[in-house]
Design a protein around this motif. Structure first.
Motif: not given
Length: 175
Positions: A80-85
């Motif tokens: 998961i992209d933790s910068l997006k979510y």
């Protein structure tokens, strides 16, 4: 196959999750509670959030029994992209204690990041998204076969997934 083809996972409104205590919170002891306007704001914020529930433990026997057709299915390992979510591990310390001291723009996410300790075996991590979109973008990294997945199903899944993305790895759970 939707997960592999479109690199996405479903994100549900909090009230569709399976814990009947989901989204509830406590007021601090001795408090007269939060006024109705604040309660309405919190409820509105919770209703804007979509939740994707994942587990950190691909070897959990109970999770395989509950969610993968009695070990005959698969688990999908994703990034998961933790910068997006917003990505948060669940805290199994009971309902969130909410008061004026911890009211902020992410209070609804804080509330949805706490569960009763009975759910602790899930080792849940939640991905939060706001808005109307009901999916979370992911990068599929691996397919994990349950201990009772048939060889025929394994072969079919490997063939199909490899045609879509040859970089996805395969492994057996509990090996």
């Amino acid at each position: 196959m939707d997960i592999v083809l479109k690199n996405r996972l479903y994100a549900a409104p909090y009230f569709d999750l399976n814990d009947p205590m989901e989204g509830r919170y406590l007021y601090p002891p001795g408090s007269s509670g939060l006024d109705e306007d604040i309660q309405r704001i919190i409820k509105g914020e919770k209703e804007k959030i979509k939740v994707c529930s994942l587990s950190k433990d691909p070897e959990n026997e109970l999770m395989w029994s509950h969610y993968s057709e009695g070990h005959r299915g698969v688990a999908i390992g994703v990034k998961i992209d933790s910068l997006k979510y917003k990505v948060r591990p669940i805290e199994y310390d009971g309902l969130h204690k909410l008061g004026m001291h911890n009211m902020h723009s992410d209070a609804a996410i804080d509330i949805l990041s706490h569960k009763l300790d009975v759910w602790g075996y899930e080792k849940e991590v939640r991905v939060f998204s706001k808005g109307n979109k009901t999916t979370i973008d992911v990068e599929v990294k691996e397919v994990i076969f349950g201990r009772s997945t048939s060889n025929q199903d394994k072969g079919f899944i490997k063939d199909l997934v490899s045609k879509v993305n040859p970089n996805i790895e395969f492994r057996n759970a509990f090996s």
